[in-house]
Design a protein around this motif. Structure first.
Motif, PDB file in Angstrom:
ATOM      1  N   PRO A   1       0.839  -1.199   0.000  1.00  9.85           N
ATOM      2  CA  PRO A   1       0.000   0.000   0.000  1.00  9.85           C
ATOM      3  C   PRO A   1       0.873   1.247   0.000  1.00  9.85           C
ATOM      4  CG  PRO A   1       0.042  -0.990   2.180  1.00  9.85           C
ATOM      5  CD  PRO A   1       0.835  -1.890   1.278  1.00  9.85           C
ATOM      6  N   VAL A   2       0.478   2.231  -0.799  1.00  5.68           N
ATOM      7  CA  VAL A   2       1.253   3.480  -0.878  1.00  5.68           C
ATOM      8  C   VAL A   2       0.313   4.671  -1.032  1.00  5.68           C
ATOM      9  CG1 VAL A   2       3.332   2.441  -1.890  1.00  5.68           C
ATOM     10  CG2 VAL A   2       1.539   3.273  -3.385  1.00  5.68           C
TER      11      VAL A   2
ATOM     12  N   LEU B   1      -4.161   0.281  -2.485  1.00  6.43           N
ATOM     13  CA  LEU B   1      -3.986  -0.927  -1.694  1.00  6.43           C
ATOM     14  C   LEU B   1      -2.710  -1.682  -2.054  1.00  6.43           C
ATOM     15  CD1 LEU B   1      -5.285  -2.875   0.373  1.00  6.43           C
ATOM     16  CD2 LEU B   1      -6.471  -3.942  -1.537  1.00  6.43           C
ATOM     17  N   ASP B   2      -2.389  -1.723  -3.330  1.00  5.95           N
ATOM     18  CA  ASP B   2      -1.227  -2.490  -3.777  1.00  5.95           C
ATOM     19  C   ASP B   2      -0.702  -1.871  -5.068  1.00  5.95           C
ATOM     20  OD1 ASP B   2       0.643  -4.622  -3.740  1.00  5.95           O
ATOM     21  OD2 ASP B   2      -0.580  -5.726  -5.179  1.00  5.95           O
ATOM     22  N   GLU B   3       0.441  -1.214  -4.989  1.00  4.50           N
ATOM     23  CA  GLU B   3       1.000  -0.562  -6.180  1.00  4.50           C
ATOM     24  C   GLU B   3       2.516  -0.672  -6.163  1.00  4.50           C
ATOM     25  OE1 GLU B   3       1.250   0.679  -9.629  1.00  4.50           O
ATOM     26  OE2 GLU B   3      -0.771   0.913  -8.832  1.00  4.50           O
ATOM     27  N   ASP B   4       3.062  -1.240  -7.226  1.00  3.22           N
ATOM     28  CA  ASP B   4       4.507  -1.364  -7.346  1.00  3.22           C
ATOM     29  C   ASP B   4       5.114  -0.201  -8.119  1.00  3.22           C
ATOM     30  OD1 ASP B   4       4.563  -3.817  -5.997  1.00  3.22           O
ATOM     31  OD2 ASP B   4       4.032  -4.895  -7.840  1.00  3.22           O
ATOM     32  N   ASP B   5       4.311   0.448  -8.963  1.00  5.78           N
ATOM     33  CA  ASP B   5       4.819   1.530  -9.812  1.00  5.78           C
ATOM     34  C   ASP B   5       3.928   2.767  -9.689  1.00  5.78           C
ATOM     35  OD1 ASP B   5       5.985   3.101 -11.729  1.00  5.78           O
ATOM     36  OD2 ASP B   5       5.560   1.749 -13.417  1.00  5.78           O
ATOM     37  N   PRO B   6       4.229   3.661  -8.744  1.00 10.22           N
ATOM     38  CA  PRO B   6       3.407   4.860  -8.560  1.00 10.22           C
ATOM     39  C   PRO B   6       3.311   5.739  -9.812  1.00 10.22           C
ATOM     40  CG  PRO B   6       4.864   4.555  -6.684  1.00 10.22           C
ATOM     41  CD  PRO B   6       5.271   3.556  -7.729  1.00 10.22           C
ATOM     42  N   ASP B   7       4.371   5.783 -10.607  1.00  8.53           N
ATOM     43  CA  ASP B   7       4.335   6.588 -11.833  1.00  8.53           C
ATOM     44  C   ASP B   7       3.307   6.050 -12.825  1.00  8.53           C
ATOM     45  OD1 ASP B   7       6.258   8.387 -10.941  1.00  8.53           O
ATOM     46  OD2 ASP B   7       7.914   7.159 -11.716  1.00  8.53           O
ATOM     47  N   ALA B   8       3.173   4.729 -12.879  1.00  6.60           N
ATOM     48  CA  ALA B   8       2.170   4.125 -13.762  1.00  6.60           C
ATOM     49  C   ALA B   8       0.764   4.469 -13.282  1.00  6.60           C
ATOM     50  CB  ALA B   8       2.360   2.616 -13.824  1.00  6.60           C
ATOM     51  N   LEU B   9       0.560   4.509 -11.966  1.00  8.51           N
ATOM     52  CA  LEU B   9      -0.743   4.891 -11.419  1.00  8.51           C
ATOM     53  C   LEU B   9      -1.078   6.332 -11.794  1.00  8.51           C
ATOM     54  CD1 LEU B   9      -3.198   4.263  -9.567  1.00  8.51           C
ATOM     55  CD2 LEU B   9      -1.842   5.241  -7.704  1.00  8.51           C
ATOM     56  N   ILE B  10      -0.112   7.216 -11.646  1.00  7.99           N
ATOM     57  CA  ILE B  10      -0.316   8.626 -12.005  1.00  7.99           C
ATOM     58  C   ILE B  10      -0.677   8.747 -13.479  1.00  7.99           C
ATOM     59  CG2 ILE B  10       0.848  10.856 -12.296  1.00  7.99           C
ATOM     60  CD1 ILE B  10       2.488  10.131  -9.753  1.00  7.99           C
ATOM     61  N   GLU B  11       0.075   8.094 -14.325  1.00 11.56           N
ATOM     62  CA  GLU B  11      -0.172   8.151 -15.766  1.00 11.56           C
ATOM     63  C   GLU B  11      -1.543   7.585 -16.113  1.00 11.56           C
ATOM     64  OE1 GLU B  11       0.359   9.178 -19.622  1.00 11.56           O
ATOM     65  OE2 GLU B  11       1.609   9.736 -17.919  1.00 11.56           O
ATOM     66  N   SER B  12      -1.925   6.502 -15.460  1.00 13.96           N
ATOM     67  CA  SER B  12      -3.223   5.892 -15.713  1.00 13.96           C
ATOM     68  C   SER B  12      -4.363   6.840 -15.335  1.00 13.96           C
ATOM     69  CB  SER B  12      -3.332   4.586 -14.923  1.00 13.96           C
ATOM     70  OG  SER B  12      -4.613   4.040 -15.053  1.00 13.96           O
TER      71      SER B  12
END
Length: 165
Positions: free
Chosen positions: A91-92, A136-147
């Protein structure tokens, strides 16, 4: 008539919702539903967004389908995380920079993030330029931002009169 019922469709929907929740068509429930349908829109009139009309209704429908699909898929992913084999979650909190300045677009963006299982929009910065998102579960925060920016923010900026500043 507009002063008595500022949002007639909302009044009707609230009345019907009350009747469904009460599961009875008694006179008392009809009166209570009518009272709620009349009072809630009048009391909340100052909270509504004013003059918000989508520019591209078809794009809005496409976004709605995308969000629905993403929510369904996220439900499957969260269920697999919770019910699957025990593994360490990651989680982040991620700060997502946003370009939306229009209130309705920003509200919808934060709502979409929160309604998608596994993510919550935890806070909007005071200047309205960053949304703190918990996942809850993210390995790549940059990918989340981009998404978030490409899948949700960009279409919202086209649908509503949003402008970066």
């Amino acid at each position: 008539m507009k002063r008595l019922f500022p949002y007639p469709l909302l009044s009707l929907a609230l009345t019907l919702l009350w009747l469904l929740l009460a599961n009875s068509l008694s006179l008392g429930n009809l009166l209570m539903g009518g009272l709620l349908g009349w009072a809630i829109p009048r009391v909340c009139r100052g909270l509504w967004f004013t003059d918000v009309r989508p520019r591209h209704p078809l794009l809005l429908a496409k976004l709605l389908l995308r969000v629905t699909g993403d929510m369904l898929w996220a439900n499957v992913q969260v269920a697999a995380l919770v019910l699957g084999p025990v593994r360490r979650l990651n989680p982040v909190f991620v700060e997502v920079p946003v370009d939306i300045r229009q209130e309705m677009g920003l509200t919808l963006l934060m709502s979409i993030i929160t309604l998608t299982p596994g993510t919550v929009s935890a806070e909007l910065s005071e200047d309205g330029r960053r949304v703190l998102v918990h996942t809850l579960d993210e390995d790549d925060p940059d990918a989340l931002i981009e998404s978030i920016k490409t899948r949700y923010e960009k279409p919202l900026m086209e649908i509503f009169p949003c402008s970066p500043s």
